[in-house]
Write an enzyme that holds these catalytic residues in place. Structure first.
Site, PDB file in Angstrom:
ATOM      1  N   HIS A   1      -1.808  -7.645   2.680  1.00 19.05           N
ATOM      2  CA  HIS A   1      -1.757  -8.168   4.061  1.00 19.05           C
ATOM      3  C   HIS A   1      -2.900  -7.672   4.955  1.00 19.05           C
ATOM      4  O   HIS A   1      -3.063  -8.127   6.075  1.00 19.05           O
ATOM      5  CB  HIS A   1      -0.383  -7.915   4.704  1.00 19.05           C
ATOM      6  CG  HIS A   1      -0.112  -6.517   5.159  1.00 19.05           C
ATOM      7  ND1 HIS A   1      -0.325  -6.104   6.449  1.00 19.05           N
ATOM      8  CD2 HIS A   1       0.377  -5.434   4.504  1.00 19.05           C
ATOM      9  CE1 HIS A   1       0.035  -4.835   6.578  1.00 19.05           C
ATOM     10  NE2 HIS A   1       0.453  -4.402   5.410  1.00 19.05           N
TER      11      HIS A   1
ATOM     12  N   ASN B   1      -8.178   4.187   8.550  1.00 19.68           N
ATOM     13  CA  ASN B   1      -7.678   2.981   9.189  1.00 19.68           C
ATOM     14  C   ASN B   1      -7.690   3.056  10.714  1.00 19.68           C
ATOM     15  O   ASN B   1      -7.620   2.042  11.383  1.00 19.68           O
ATOM     16  CB  ASN B   1      -6.262   2.664   8.685  1.00 19.68           C
ATOM     17  CG  ASN B   1      -5.346   3.868   8.774  1.00 19.68           C
ATOM     18  OD1 ASN B   1      -5.607   4.914   8.181  1.00 19.68           O
ATOM     19  ND2 ASN B   1      -4.289   3.736   9.532  1.00 19.68           N
TER      20      ASN B   1
ATOM     21  N   CYS C   1       2.067   2.405  12.965  1.00 22.15           N
ATOM     22  CA  CYS C   1       3.288   3.170  12.760  1.00 22.15           C
ATOM     23  C   CYS C   1       3.556   4.125  13.918  1.00 22.15           C
ATOM     24  O   CYS C   1       4.693   4.457  14.200  1.00 22.15           O
ATOM     25  CB  CYS C   1       3.183   3.990  11.471  1.00 22.15           C
ATOM     26  SG  CYS C   1       2.255   3.156  10.207  1.00 22.15           S
TER      27      CYS C   1
ATOM     28  N   THR D   1      11.634  -8.126 -11.491  1.00 20.31           N
ATOM     29  CA  THR D   1      11.008  -9.452 -11.552  1.00 20.31           C
ATOM     30  C   THR D   1       9.879  -9.524 -10.531  1.00 20.31           C
ATOM     31  O   THR D   1      10.042  -9.134  -9.379  1.00 20.31           O
ATOM     32  CB  THR D   1      12.062 -10.551 -11.292  1.00 20.31           C
ATOM     33  OG1 THR D   1      13.074 -10.413 -12.284  1.00 20.31           O
ATOM     34  CG2 THR D   1      11.444 -11.936 -11.381  1.00 20.31           C
TER      35      THR D   1
ATOM     36  N   SER E   1      -3.549  -3.168  -0.448  1.00 19.07           N
ATOM     37  CA  SER E   1      -2.461  -3.977   0.108  1.00 19.07           C
ATOM     38  C   SER E   1      -2.976  -5.351   0.502  1.00 19.07           C
ATOM     39  O   SER E   1      -4.036  -5.467   1.116  1.00 19.07           O
ATOM     40  CB  SER E   1      -1.872  -3.268   1.329  1.00 19.07           C
ATOM     41  OG  SER E   1      -0.871  -4.063   1.904  1.00 19.07           O
TER      42      SER E   1
ATOM     43  N   GLY F   1       0.811  -1.213   0.000  1.00 18.62           N
ATOM     44  CA  GLY F   1       0.000   0.000   0.000  1.00 18.62           C
ATOM     45  C   GLY F   1       0.846   1.265   0.000  1.00 18.62           C
ATOM     46  O   GLY F   1       0.521   2.241  -0.688  1.00 18.62           O
ATOM     47  N   THR F   2       1.918   1.254   0.760  1.00 20.46           N
ATOM     48  CA  THR F   2       2.776   2.442   0.850  1.00 20.46           C
ATOM     49  C   THR F   2       3.345   2.788  -0.520  1.00 20.46           C
ATOM     50  O   THR F   2       3.329   3.951  -0.937  1.00 20.46           O
ATOM     51  CB  THR F   2       3.919   2.182   1.856  1.00 20.46           C
ATOM     52  OG1 THR F   2       3.330   1.915   3.138  1.00 20.46           O
ATOM     53  CG2 THR F   2       4.859   3.360   1.957  1.00 20.46           C
TER      54      THR F   2
HETATM   55  C1  LIG Z   1      -1.740  -0.405   6.078  1.00 24.10           C
HETATM   56  C2  LIG Z   1      -2.086   0.832   5.346  1.00 24.10           C
HETATM   57  C3  LIG Z   1      -1.208   1.385   4.391  1.00 24.10           C
HETATM   58  C4  LIG Z   1       0.154   0.807   4.126  1.00 24.10           C
HETATM   59  O1  LIG Z   1       0.116  -0.418   3.452  1.00 24.10           O
HETATM   60  P1  LIG Z   1       1.415  -1.354   3.467  1.00 24.10           P
HETATM   61  O2  LIG Z   1       1.087  -2.464   2.521  1.00 24.10           O
HETATM   62  O3  LIG Z   1       1.561  -1.826   4.878  1.00 24.10           O
HETATM   63  O4  LIG Z   1       2.562  -0.539   3.006  1.00 24.10           O
HETATM   64  C5  LIG Z   1      -1.618   2.514   3.706  1.00 24.10           C
HETATM   65  N1  LIG Z   1      -2.826   3.068   3.924  1.00 24.10           N
HETATM   66  C6  LIG Z   1      -3.685   2.566   4.818  1.00 24.10           C
HETATM   67  C7  LIG Z   1      -5.016   3.215   5.004  1.00 24.10           C
HETATM   68  C8  LIG Z   1      -3.356   1.435   5.565  1.00 24.10           C
HETATM   69  O5  LIG Z   1      -4.230   0.962   6.465  1.00 24.10           O
END
Ligand SMILES: *Cc1c(COP(=O)(O)O)cnc(C)c1O
Length: 385
Positions: free
Chosen positions: A199, A149, A322, A235, A197, A69-70
């Site tokens: 995970h 979040n 974080c 890759t 993302s 996501g980042t």
């Molecule tokens: C977890 C999160 C991210 C970051 O995603 P990663 O895959 O951990 O880098 C970005 N935005 C929101 C709203 C999130 O909850």
């Protein structure tokens, strides 16, 4: 262990792990290779791309896999800024975005871009009227998250998308917290760019994607090979992407069960509010992610409560992963108008489909007990303010 921190990350689903394993073992071919094992890997990437696209009603070729996501957030903002600098350098976002968006905005500010950070109301909602008022002739991008979040508030992105579309401005939405929890449809939202993302939906860590609408001309993130249609070289993370695809398929089926999670959430909210005096829910009461409970207990330090819950085997958090571990109050709660003291008195419990009613009751018992104890300790130390 009772895991109530699904907004931080989720357990890899057994189906996901099973689907990933061959790609870490026997099927290690490079998807760019011409021989059989390469073709097999390429086909696996195609299937995963289709699954992820289907869950957001996108075309498979609009999905660009990233490391998470980042990376997707960084790409969306920096590439749009670069591509449209000649049109303008004004970007509209909100004060309650994830740091992946906020820190990228700060980086852009240092490079001459002007960022308007919209303030939410007390429930964490960004008003479309505020977005409309902030639009200028030189606005090139609006970036507002689909769901917060921390407090779980779901934003009126479809309305914001319609405004952006009418003015010819690109709309990016960070859907990381929402994807797999609520229905996401890029057409209904009128989103041009959308970050996700794996995970956060029972997929593996280190993989995600950026949806880039067909026809949106933003540049590549990485230079190198021709992977991801020349836009994200390197890759491909085949095991991770395969896992992401299966996670998206499973999440699509689980969406129908989200009412079960909502029922667990409502049961827990009702118990906590009824049994713990001076407790309040943060975030919008109805427009909220199914599994999100964000609750304040007046006079309590969240850190102390979380340490006690951890000793009871309960995983919860004080907001975004974080910032936990530091005493910084949440930027989201501060933006919603809370004082630093108020902001430090709340915890976030995020439920998943794997939580049981027994776990929820045990956690509610533990929270009630510890809040009472912490308040008694405080009362016995009259020097404390
Ligand atoms: C977890 C999160 C991210 C970051 O995603 P990663 O895959 O951990 O880098 C970005 N935005 C929101 C709203 C999130 O909850």
């Amino acid at each position: 262990m009772i895991y109530l921190d699904h907004a931080a990350t989720t357990r890899v689903a057994p189906e996901v792990l099973e689907a990933m394993l061959p790609w870490l073992q026997a099927d290690y071919g490079n998807p760019g290779a011409l021989y059989q094992s390469g073709v097999k890997a390429r086909n696996a990437l195609r299937t995963a791309r289709e699954s992820v696209a289907a869950l957001m009603h996108a075309h498979p070729e609009e999905i660009y896999f990233t490391s998470g996501g980042t990376e997707a957030d960084n790409w969306a903002l920096t590439a749009t800024a670069e591509a449209f600098a000649a049109k303008g350098r004004h970007i509209i976002t909100s004060r309650i975005e994830h740091h992946a968006v906020l820190h990228t905005c700060a980086w852009l500010e240092r490079r001459g871009y002007e960022i308007m950070y919209l303030k939410p109301d007390r429930d964490g909602l960004i008003a479309p009227e505020e977005v409309e008022r902030a639009i200028r002739p030189d606005t090139i991008l609006i970036s507002v998250m689909l769901a917060n979040n921390e407090v779980g508030t779901i934003q009126p992105i479809a309305q914001i998308g319609a405004l952006a579309r009418a003015k010819g401005i690109l709309l990016h939405t960070d859907a990381v917290g929402a994807f797999g929890q609520i229905p996401v449809d890029v057409e209904a939202l009128q989103a041009d760019l959308l970050s996700v993302s794996a995970h956060k939906l029972h997929g593996p860590k280190g993989v995600g994607c950026l949806y880039i609408r067909n026809g949106v001309r933003i540049g590549a993130l990485l230079q190198g090979g021709a992977q991801e249609r020349n836009r994200r070289a390197g890759t491909e993370n085949v095991p991770g992407i395969v896992g992401f695809g299966v996670a998206a398929e499973c999440a699509g089926k689980r969406l129908q069960e989200s009412e079960t999670v909502v029922q667990l959430r409502e049961h827990m909210i009702q118990r906590l509010l009824a049994e713990i005096p001076q407790s309040h829910i943060n975030g919008h009461r109805d427009r909220r992610l199914p599994g999100n409970i964000h609750i304040s207990f007046d006079g309590i330090e969240a850190e102390s409560l979380l340490i006690r819950l951890d000793m009871d085997g309960i995983c919860a958090s004080a907001g975004s992963a974080c910032t936990s571990g530091s005493l910084e109050p949440s930027h989201v709660l501060l933006a919603m108008g809370q004082s630093a003291t108020e902001a430090r008195s709340s915890i976030r419990l995020t439920l998943g489909a794997d939580n049981t009613p027994e776990e929820i009751d045990a956690a509610a018992d533990a929270i009630g007990k510890h809040v009472l104890l912490l308040r008694q300790m405080r009362a016995n130390k009259p020097g404390l303010s």
